[in-house]
Scaffold this motif. Sequence first.
Motif, PDB file in Angstrom:
ATOM      1  N   LEU A 106       0.813  -1.212   0.000  1.00  0.00           N
ATOM      2  CA  LEU A 106       0.000   0.000   0.000  1.00  0.00           C
ATOM      3  C   LEU A 106       0.847   1.262   0.000  1.00  0.00           C
ATOM      4  CD1 LEU A 106      -2.780   1.339   0.175  1.00  0.00           C
ATOM      5  CD2 LEU A 106      -2.636   1.125   2.674  1.00  0.00           C
ATOM      6  N   ASP A 165     -10.495  -2.030   0.313  1.00  0.00           N
ATOM      7  CA  ASP A 165      -9.917  -3.375   0.195  1.00  0.00           C
ATOM      8  C   ASP A 165      -8.907  -3.636   1.324  1.00  0.00           C
ATOM      9  OD1 ASP A 165     -11.410  -3.836  -2.063  1.00  0.00           O
ATOM     10  OD2 ASP A 165      -9.794  -3.370  -3.466  1.00  0.00           O
ATOM     11  N   GLU A 166      -8.094  -2.636   1.620  1.00  0.00           N
ATOM     12  CA  GLU A 166      -7.105  -2.776   2.694  1.00  0.00           C
ATOM     13  C   GLU A 166      -7.795  -2.891   4.051  1.00  0.00           C
ATOM     14  OE1 GLU A 166      -3.549  -2.789   2.544  1.00  0.00           O
ATOM     15  OE2 GLU A 166      -4.000  -3.242   0.435  1.00  0.00           O
ATOM     16  N   ARG A 167      -8.882  -2.150   4.233  1.00  0.00           N
ATOM     17  CA  ARG A 167      -9.616  -2.224   5.499  1.00  0.00           C
ATOM     18  C   ARG A 167     -10.221  -3.598   5.699  1.00  0.00           C
ATOM     19  NH1 ARG A 167     -14.430  -2.319   7.524  1.00  0.00           N
ATOM     20  NH2 ARG A 167     -15.409  -2.374   5.456  1.00  0.00           N
ATOM     21  N   ARG A 171      -5.667  -4.612   7.248  1.00  0.00           N
ATOM     22  CA  ARG A 171      -4.344  -3.984   7.279  1.00  0.00           C
ATOM     23  C   ARG A 171      -4.387  -2.517   7.684  1.00  0.00           C
ATOM     24  NH1 ARG A 171      -3.619  -7.797   2.937  1.00  0.00           N
ATOM     25  NH2 ARG A 171      -4.555  -6.355   1.411  1.00  0.00           N
TER      26      ARG A 171
END
Length: 225
Positions: A106, A165-167, A171
């Motif tokens: 990220l 998407d990261e949440r 992450r």
Amino acid sequence: MALSDPRTIGPNAIGPSAAIRRGGRPTRLEAAALGDRILDVATDLFLRRGFGATSIEAVAGRARISKRTFYHRFRDKAELYTAVVRRLLQNWLPEFDAAFEVPVPLDVLLERLAKHMLAVATSPQALALRRLLLAEAERFPELVAIAVEQGATRAIDRIATLLEDERRAGRIALDDCRFAAMQFQEMVLSIPLRRAMGFGTPLSAAECDEWAVKCVALFLRGCRI
């Protein structure tokens, strides 16, 4: 994305008109070349003179076409302006979109996006477009809306989806990914843009890169679990 050099947009960079067959309809290639020539001329005139001071007669004369030919392609000056803005944005967006296709951490991706946004936003052509939009915002709010929709809003949507998407992957910790994406864009662009517009000393290319790295680091500190 390869940014267009503004010196290549203008009367000195426009090649001779396509040779259209006498008495016949232009070929598809000839029609495309004519359309590009009109948009090249209009881009140069709009960015240098502004919307109000650019006439259809001036565009037609510089493009070496009749007004009748112009009106075969564009309903009015506002439609031409819309086409100019859309084409500028289409030139700038592919590299931004392509950055999402390469799987990287990220922080690496956000740094790439931040550097790209800064490079585009502080380019001479983009700054000229921003000045034009600011000058015409009150008279032509719909023209500003086109730029916002195709530029800033699209970028925010892509970054918000990335953050979501990261949440979901656990992450980062965010309650509102779209709000965070908006804040990221403002963090990256607001001060460098203000300085590039004359309110302070513009950042050099190296300073812009350093600015992007620091913005990403600060942003992610606020997002980490």
